[in-house]
Design a protein around this motif. Sequence first.
Motif, PDB file in Angstrom:
ATOM      1  N   GLU A   1      27.697  32.734  48.967  1.00  8.72           N
ATOM      2  CA  GLU A   1      28.476  32.170  50.746  1.00  8.72           C
ATOM      3  C   GLU A   1      29.625  31.708  50.101  1.00  8.72           C
ATOM      4  O   GLU A   1      30.612  31.409  50.888  1.00  8.72           O
ATOM      5  N   HIS A   2      29.732  30.838  48.880  1.00  8.27           N
ATOM      6  CA  HIS A   2      31.161  29.614  48.717  1.00  8.27           C
ATOM      7  C   HIS A   2      32.107  30.484  47.674  1.00  8.27           C
ATOM      8  O   HIS A   2      33.442  30.359  47.237  1.00  8.27           O
ATOM      9  N   VAL A   3      31.152  32.084  46.709  1.00 10.20           N
ATOM     10  CA  VAL A   3      32.217  32.636  45.951  1.00 10.20           C
ATOM     11  C   VAL A   3      33.570  32.756  46.487  1.00 10.20           C
ATOM     12  O   VAL A   3      34.807  32.798  46.040  1.00 10.20           O
ATOM     13  N   ALA A   4      33.978  33.256  47.841  1.00  9.84           N
ATOM     14  CA  ALA A   4      35.356  33.267  48.421  1.00  9.84           C
ATOM     15  C   ALA A   4      36.241  31.776  47.980  1.00  9.84           C
ATOM     16  O   ALA A   4      37.742  31.937  47.353  1.00  9.84           O
ATOM     17  N   ASP A   5      35.596  30.985  48.550  1.00 11.81           N
ATOM     18  CA  ASP A   5      36.363  30.213  48.553  1.00 11.81           C
ATOM     19  C   ASP A   5      36.861  28.970  47.183  1.00 11.81           C
ATOM     20  O   ASP A   5      37.495  29.118  46.984  1.00 11.81           O
ATOM     21  N   ARG A   6      35.644  29.503  46.110  1.00 11.24           N
ATOM     22  CA  ARG A   6      35.835  28.968  45.051  1.00 11.24           C
ATOM     23  C   ARG A   6      36.439  29.606  43.836  1.00 11.24           C
ATOM     24  O   ARG A   6      37.466  28.897  43.002  1.00 11.24           O
ATOM     25  N   LEU A   7      36.359  30.586  43.967  1.00 12.49           N
ATOM     26  CA  LEU A   7      37.443  31.928  43.519  1.00 12.49           C
ATOM     27  C   LEU A   7      38.876  31.487  44.151  1.00 12.49           C
ATOM     28  O   LEU A   7      39.654  31.711  42.635  1.00 12.49           O
ATOM     29  N   LEU A   8      39.164  31.188  45.123  1.00 12.20           N
ATOM     30  CA  LEU A   8      40.723  30.633  45.556  1.00 12.20           C
ATOM     31  C   LEU A   8      40.887  29.452  44.451  1.00 12.20           C
ATOM     32  O   LEU A   8      42.349  29.528  44.905  1.00 12.20           O
TER      33      LEU A   8
ATOM     34  N   ASP B   1      21.897  39.765  41.723  1.00 13.13           N
ATOM     35  CA  ASP B   1      21.175  39.921  42.496  1.00 13.13           C
ATOM     36  C   ASP B   1      22.806  40.968  44.014  1.00 13.13           C
ATOM     37  O   ASP B   1      22.801  40.966  45.162  1.00 13.13           O
ATOM     38  N   ALA B   2      23.643  39.557  43.771  1.00 13.56           N
ATOM     39  CA  ALA B   2      24.667  39.419  44.476  1.00 13.56           C
ATOM     40  C   ALA B   2      25.639  40.556  44.307  1.00 13.56           C
ATOM     41  O   ALA B   2      27.526  40.031  44.925  1.00 13.56           O
ATOM     42  N   LEU B   3      26.258  40.577  42.749  1.00 15.54           N
ATOM     43  CA  LEU B   3      27.476  41.293  42.040  1.00 15.54           C
ATOM     44  C   LEU B   3      28.015  42.399  43.713  1.00 15.54           C
ATOM     45  O   LEU B   3      29.241  42.225  43.305  1.00 15.54           O
ATOM     46  N   ASP B   4      27.304  43.153  43.905  1.00 18.24           N
ATOM     47  CA  ASP B   4      27.942  44.576  44.218  1.00 18.24           C
ATOM     48  C   ASP B   4      28.207  43.617  45.654  1.00 18.24           C
ATOM     49  O   ASP B   4      29.110  44.490  46.257  1.00 18.24           O
ATOM     50  N   ALA B   5      27.806  43.121  46.270  1.00 17.25           N
ATOM     51  CA  ALA B   5      28.473  41.711  47.777  1.00 17.25           C
ATOM     52  C   ALA B   5      30.167  41.666  47.397  1.00 17.25           C
ATOM     53  O   ALA B   5      30.223  41.600  48.075  1.00 17.25           O
ATOM     54  N   LEU B   6      30.092  41.707  45.836  1.00 21.46           N
ATOM     55  CA  LEU B   6      31.552  41.298  46.008  1.00 21.46           C
ATOM     56  C   LEU B   6      32.629  41.967  46.195  1.00 21.46           C
ATOM     57  O   LEU B   6      33.872  41.793  46.132  1.00 21.46           O
ATOM     58  N   ALA B   7      32.633  43.547  46.180  1.00 23.95           N
ATOM     59  CA  ALA B   7      32.856  44.624  46.921  1.00 23.95           C
ATOM     60  C   ALA B   7      34.003  44.124  48.264  1.00 23.95           C
ATOM     61  O   ALA B   7      35.058  45.105  48.783  1.00 23.95           O
ATOM     62  N   ASP B   8      32.978  43.400  48.860  1.00 24.74           N
ATOM     63  CA  ASP B   8      33.379  42.832  50.531  1.00 24.74           C
ATOM     64  C   ASP B   8      34.137  41.908  50.425  1.00 24.74           C
ATOM     65  O   ASP B   8      34.779  41.011  51.370  1.00 24.74           O
ATOM     66  N   VAL B   9      34.888  41.080  49.072  1.00 25.64           N
ATOM     67  CA  VAL B   9      35.313  39.765  49.198  1.00 25.64           C
ATOM     68  C   VAL B   9      36.726  39.982  48.077  1.00 25.64           C
ATOM     69  O   VAL B   9      36.511  40.239  47.478  1.00 25.64           O
ATOM     70  N   PRO B  10      37.839  39.264  48.171  1.00 25.09           N
ATOM     71  CA  PRO B  10      39.010  39.136  47.960  1.00 25.09           C
ATOM     72  C   PRO B  10      38.586  38.621  46.958  1.00 25.09           C
ATOM     73  O   PRO B  10      37.881  37.463  46.933  1.00 25.09           O
ATOM     74  N   LEU B  11      38.822  38.953  45.720  1.00 24.62           N
ATOM     75  CA  LEU B  11      38.615  38.699  43.717  1.00 24.62           C
ATOM     76  C   LEU B  11      40.370  38.516  43.567  1.00 24.62           C
ATOM     77  O   LEU B  11      40.243  39.302  42.583  1.00 24.62           O
ATOM     78  N   PRO B  12      40.553  37.278  43.611  1.00 27.16           N
ATOM     79  CA  PRO B  12      42.493  36.495  43.344  1.00 27.16           C
ATOM     80  C   PRO B  12      41.886  36.519  41.777  1.00 27.16           C
ATOM     81  O   PRO B  12      43.011  36.241  41.209  1.00 27.16           O
TER      82      PRO B  12
ATOM     83  N   VAL C   1      35.606  46.305  41.203  1.00 27.13           N
ATOM     84  CA  VAL C   1      34.845  44.509  41.135  1.00 27.13           C
ATOM     85  C   VAL C   1      35.269  44.007  39.552  1.00 27.13           C
ATOM     86  O   VAL C   1      35.558  42.970  39.770  1.00 27.13           O
ATOM     87  N   CYS C   2      34.512  45.017  39.062  1.00 26.17           N
ATOM     88  CA  CYS C   2      34.585  44.650  37.679  1.00 26.17           C
ATOM     89  C   CYS C   2      36.107  45.011  36.430  1.00 26.17           C
ATOM     90  O   CYS C   2      35.959  46.483  36.709  1.00 26.17           O
ATOM     91  N   ARG C   3      36.422  43.927  35.819  1.00 24.49           N
ATOM     92  CA  ARG C   3      37.636  44.630  35.146  1.00 24.49           C
ATOM     93  C   ARG C   3      37.259  43.657  33.710  1.00 24.49           C
ATOM     94  O   ARG C   3      39.170  44.640  33.641  1.00 24.49           O
TER      95      ARG C   3
END
Length: 364
Positions: free
Chosen positions: A202-209, A226-237, A263-265
């Motif tokens: 729930e904090h990944v978007a803010d913390r990646l920013l 188990d939360a990695l797939d959900a990163l497809a719906d989150v901006p990944l700066p 998602v995976c680079r």
Amino acid sequence: MRIVRASVVNVGGPLPAPVGNAWTSWSERRGLVLRLFDEDGRMGQGEASPLPGYSPDDLESARAALAREPWGAVDPLDEKAPLGPQIRHALEQVDPDVPSARFALETALLDLVGQRLGRPVHDILSGGEPCGSVPVARLLDARDASGAIGAARRALHRGITTLKVKIGRDFVKDVELLAALRAELGDEVALRVDANGTIPPEHVADRLLALATLRPELIEEPVPTDALDALADVPLPVPVALDESLRGAEGERRMSRLVQAGVCRFVILKPTVLGGILHCMELARRARAGGAEAIVTHTFDGPVAMAAAAALAVALPPPRRAAGLDRHGGLRAYSEADAPVLDGGEVVPGEAAGLGVKAVPASR
């Protein structure tokens, strides 16, 4: 080539200072070395050093897997035929749930074949294609700004310009530490961040920013697996790298999904955890086909495993990102520790046949 004798010896021991990640630390580093002997008396070495609490297997399961089979009964290898299929066939005798044992057998065979052919292992892995040097990344284990900056300056003095910081204990302090490094060192270094899955989804978007303002090269395992797939719906700066989540058949499928989703680079390849060099090369090939890059590193392994990982790193085709193969604290468990061939801030292709590692002494 025919295997006529084999033995398994205990290696490693206590450490003068602990090594660790965001979750735990280790005060000793112990493992096993599989020694295979051919009909001419040459010896190939392979190492199984599962990291307690981290690796999917453990030392006793590795010992059982390596002791279970009479390795002298391994089918003779035809050195004039493609070696990959023959080695994969030999690995079928080892339980896939014990990846460190598979890695040990594979490495010992490659070491032995390389000595017989007069070729370094990296040359065998590359199929004779030229191997290039690979920059080294350095892990900064100091938790305060002055200690981390001092360690970073020492790394820069050695020619190392990629630095890795593990986060996860206190995000505010982690950001302060990274900010101090960036302010002190500017853009002359690449900063890598390893979260070990500690960022709450729930904090990944803010913390990646927040991290993006510090311009990290990548972040490893930002959220639980188990939360990695959900990163497809989150901006990944910040570019995401997969590490622990690559394990097993589901890890391979996960990598394919996340690479395809953008998602995976990066994929972090640890041969002792993933079941060997050849499997890591296949993962790297598949990742590259989807636009992701491979980075080779370790699990505080001993000298044989480190040499094998170095052979993998220099054999992978370019571009070659900095490998996490600098000397590490776990090597202090060995009285005669041969690290990879280092030249300043690079791992360079060695010229010795096989792995080029002398016999690792057994521990008491």
